[in-house]
Design a protein around this motif. Structure first.
Motif, short mmCIF file in Angstrom:
data_model
loop_
_atom_site.label_atom_id
_atom_site.label_comp_id
_atom_site.label_asym_id
_atom_site.label_seq_id
_atom_site.Cartn_x
_atom_site.Cartn_y
_atom_site.Cartn_z
N GLN A 4 26.65 -31.84 46.91
CA GLN A 4 26.28 -32.28 45.71
C GLN A 4 27.28 -31.65 44.55
O GLN A 4 26.90 -31.84 43.38
CB GLN A 4 24.58 -31.89 45.33
N ARG A 5 28.20 -30.95 44.87
CA ARG A 5 29.19 -30.41 43.98
C ARG A 5 28.58 -29.50 43.10
O ARG A 5 28.72 -29.75 41.93
CB ARG A 5 29.89 -31.45 43.66
N ILE A 6 27.67 -28.63 43.68
CA ILE A 6 27.12 -27.59 42.70
C ILE A 6 28.16 -26.43 42.57
O ILE A 6 28.58 -25.86 43.50
CB ILE A 6 25.75 -27.06 43.41
N ASN A 7 28.53 -26.28 41.15
CA ASN A 7 29.41 -25.12 41.02
C ASN A 7 28.86 -23.63 41.08
O ASN A 7 29.42 -22.86 41.93
CB ASN A 7 29.86 -25.21 39.54
N VAL A 8 27.65 -23.48 40.53
CA VAL A 8 26.84 -22.34 40.61
C VAL A 8 25.45 -22.28 41.10
O VAL A 8 24.68 -23.22 40.34
CB VAL A 8 26.88 -21.55 39.35
N LEU A 9 25.02 -21.58 41.91
CA LEU A 9 23.67 -21.71 42.64
C LEU A 9 23.00 -20.20 42.24
O LEU A 9 23.43 -19.47 42.84
CB LEU A 9 23.52 -22.06 44.22
N GLY A 10 21.84 -20.28 41.60
CA GLY A 10 21.08 -19.10 41.30
C GLY A 10 19.94 -19.00 42.16
O GLY A 10 19.16 -20.10 42.63
N LEU A 11 19.98 -17.94 42.88
CA LEU A 11 18.98 -17.80 44.00
C LEU A 11 17.93 -16.58 43.73
O LEU A 11 18.39 -15.70 43.23
CB LEU A 11 19.46 -17.61 45.43
N GLN A 12 16.89 -16.95 43.92
CA GLN A 12 15.68 -15.60 43.89
C GLN A 12 14.71 -15.62 45.11
O GLN A 12 14.86 -16.18 45.92
CB GLN A 12 14.65 -15.94 42.77
N GLU A 13 14.39 -14.35 45.26
CA GLU A 13 13.79 -13.80 46.17
C GLU A 13 14.51 -13.86 47.74
O GLU A 13 14.21 -14.39 48.65
CB GLU A 13 12.41 -14.70 46.53
N THR A 14 15.68 -13.39 47.58
CA THR A 14 16.83 -13.53 48.74
C THR A 14 16.61 -12.79 49.90
O THR A 14 16.92 -13.36 50.96
CB THR A 14 18.40 -13.36 48.24
N HIS A 15 15.96 -11.49 49.72
CA HIS A 15 15.80 -10.69 50.80
C HIS A 15 16.76 -10.36 51.69
O HIS A 15 16.97 -10.42 52.68
CB HIS A 15 14.50 -11.50 51.67
N LEU A 16 18.00 -10.26 50.98
CA LEU A 16 19.30 -10.14 51.64
C LEU A 16 19.67 -8.65 52.07
O LEU A 16 19.80 -7.91 50.67
CB LEU A 16 20.49 -10.89 50.96
N THR A 17 19.89 -7.96 52.97
CA THR A 17 20.48 -6.86 53.29
C THR A 17 21.86 -6.95 53.11
O THR A 17 22.31 -7.72 53.15
CB THR A 17 19.91 -6.34 54.60
N ASP A 18 22.45 -5.65 53.02
CA ASP A 18 24.06 -5.64 53.22
C ASP A 18 24.32 -6.04 54.51
O ASP A 18 25.57 -6.91 54.54
CB ASP A 18 24.33 -3.98 53.02
N ALA A 19 23.66 -6.02 55.59
CA ALA A 19 24.23 -6.49 56.78
C ALA A 19 24.05 -8.06 56.79
O ALA A 19 25.17 -8.69 57.27
CB ALA A 19 23.44 -5.98 57.96
N HIS A 20 23.23 -8.69 56.32
CA HIS A 20 22.98 -10.35 55.95
C HIS A 20 23.98 -10.72 55.24
O HIS A 20 24.83 -11.62 55.35
CB HIS A 20 21.68 -10.42 55.77
N LEU A 21 24.08 -10.03 54.25
CA LEU A 21 25.21 -10.40 53.07
C LEU A 21 26.69 -10.51 53.75
O LEU A 21 27.45 -11.43 53.75
CB LEU A 21 25.17 -9.51 51.95
N ALA A 22 27.10 -9.32 54.42
CA ALA A 22 28.40 -9.38 55.15
C ALA A 22 28.30 -10.31 56.13
O ALA A 22 29.34 -11.03 56.09
CB ALA A 22 28.32 -7.97 55.91
N SER A 23 27.23 -10.65 56.85
CA SER A 23 27.51 -11.91 57.84
C SER A 23 27.78 -13.24 57.31
O SER A 23 28.40 -14.06 57.44
CB SER A 23 26.03 -12.11 58.64
N VAL A 24 26.90 -13.43 56.09
CA VAL A 24 26.97 -14.75 55.35
C VAL A 24 28.20 -14.99 55.00
O VAL A 24 29.10 -16.03 54.72
CB VAL A 24 26.02 -14.97 54.40
N THR A 25 28.70 -13.74 54.08
CA THR A 25 30.12 -13.76 53.31
C THR A 25 31.11 -13.97 54.57
O THR A 25 32.26 -14.74 54.16
CB THR A 25 30.37 -12.42 52.88
N ASP A 26 31.15 -13.54 55.83
CA ASP A 26 32.04 -13.91 56.62
C ASP A 26 32.22 -15.30 56.94
O ASP A 26 33.27 -15.77 57.29
CB ASP A 26 31.90 -12.83 57.94
#
Length: 308
Positions: A4-26
Motif C-alpha cells: 500500500q506504499r505506506i510511508n509511516v505506520l503508527g502502532l499502539q499496544e505493541t508489547h515489544l520487548t528489546d529482544a522482540h524488537l531486535a528480532s524484527v529489526t534483524d
C-alpha cells in the motif's frame, strides 16, 4: 506497508520487548526503520507505542524520535525534503476515563519541555470518543476526559479533520463483544494541524493485515508546496530483449531508419529530417514493444495457469 506504499505506520499496544524488537529489526532492517517506546514496567505485556518507517520510499536520515511518556506517547520528527520537517505524535491513551485529564496534562508538559510546540499529525488509539455519533450504542464518554483531550488539541491547534469533512457519517474502528452486548466505536483517529488539513486526502479505514480488534486508519498527505510528480518515463520491459521476434522487428526497423536517413541526407526540410525520423522510430519501437509484451505476458500467464 510495501503493497500500500505506506510511508509511516503508527502502532499502539505493541508489547515489544528489546529482544522482540531486535528480532524484527534483524528481519526487516533493509526495508523498515522501527522506533519503539515500550512500557517501562511490563514491556511485553502492556502498552507500547512505535513507528515503522518504510525505508524504500521515505528518507530516514535526520529522523528524531522522542519518548514523551514511555509506552504511551512518542513523537517522530521526519524530514521529508529539503529542510521541511513533519511532526507526528503517536499516543496510546489510558483505558480509564478517570486517568485522561492527568495523561493529557502530562503529555502537554512533556512536549513543551522538549521545545515542541507544533504537531502536524496526532494519531493513535485514544480510548474515548468526543461525539456520541462515534459509538454504537450511542453514548458520551466521561465529560472531564473529553474536556482534557479538547484542551490538549486546542493548545496544539489540532482538529478531527475526518469528522469535519464527514459531519454526519458513522464509522467505527473498534469492536467489542461482552456477553450479549456488542458495541462499536471510533477510538482510532488521526488529528491534523489546522494548517495541514488542506493537504490531506483519501482517508481510509480498513481491516489491517494482522489480526486485531482495531482497524487501520490511513490518510494521504501532500504538502501544498510539494512539486508535482508525473507518471515517469516509459521503459522497455527487460524480458523483451530475449524475445527473438521482437528483436527481429527492432533490427528491421533500425535498418530502415538508417536507409531513410542516408537517402534524405541532401533533402532536409523542417518536416523531413533525421530528428523527425528518429522520433518516429522511437514511437514505433514503443508501440511494437507494447504489443510484443502483451502477447508474451499472455503466454506466461497461460503457462502459470496450466501449472496450478
Amino acid at each position: 506497508m510495501r503493497q500500500q506504499r505506506i510511508n509511516v505506520l503508527g502502532l499502539q499496544e505493541t508489547h515489544l520487548t528489546d529482544a522482540h524488537l531486535a528480532s524484527v529489526t534483524d528481519l526487516y532492517q533493509r526495508r523498515l526503520l522501527i522506533l519503539n517506546s515500550p512500557d517501562p514496567e511490563r514491556p511485553g505485556a502492556s502498552a507500547g507505542v512505535a513507528f515503522a518507517i518504510n525505508k524504500d520510499i521515505t528518507r530516514t536520515h535526520n529522523t528524531r524520535f522522542v519518548e514523551l511518556i514511555p509506552g504511551r506517547a512518542a513523537l517522530l520528527a521526519l524530514q521529508w525534503r529539503d529542510n521541511t520537517t513533519t511532526y507526528i505524535l503517536n499516543t496510546y491513551a489510558p483505558n480509564s476515563g478517570t486517568h485522561h485529564p492527568a495523561f493529557w496534562a502530562r503529555l502537554a508538559t512533556a512536549l513543551h519541555a522538549e521545545g515542541l510546540t507544533h504537531i502536524d499529525f496526532h494519531l493513535g488509539d485514544f480510548n474515548l470518543v468526543e461525539n456520541a455519533l462515534d459509538r454504537t450504542p450511542a453514548r458520551l464518554d466521561q465529560l472531564n476526559a473529553i474536556a482534557a483531550l479538547r484542551d490538549f488539541r486546542s493548545t496544539f491547534h489540532l482538529q478531527d479533520t475526518w469528522r469535519i469533512t464527514h459531519p454526519d457519517s458513522r464509522l467505527f474502528t473498534f469492536r467489542s463483544a461482552r456477553g450479549a452486548l456488542f458495541s462499536q466505536s471510533r477510538l482510532d483517529r488521526i488529528y491534523t494541524d489546522s494548517t495541514t488539513a488542506d493537504a490531506v486526502f483519501e482517508w481510509r479505514h480498513q481491516i489491517g493485515a494482522l489480526p486485531s480488534d482495531h482497524d487501520l486508519v490511513a490518510v494521504r498527505y501532500a504538502p501544498l508546496d510539494a512539486p508535482e510528480i508525473g507518471s515517469g518515463r516509459w521503459t522497455l520491459p527487460l524480458f523483451l530483449t530475449n524475445d527473438d521476434a521482437f528483436m527481429a522487428d527492432v533490427l528491421a526497423r533500425g535498418r530502415q531508419l538508417q536507409s531513410d536517413i542516408a537517402s534524405n541526407a541532401d533533402a532536409r526540410t523542417p518536416t523531413h529530417n533525421p530528428q523527425r525520423l528518429w522520433a518516429a522510430f522511437k514511437s514505433d519501437l514503443k508501440s511494437t514493444a507494447q504489443k510484443h509484451a502483451k502477447r508474451s505476458r499472455g503466454r506466461i500467464d497461460a503457462k502459470l495457469r496450466a501449472l496450478r
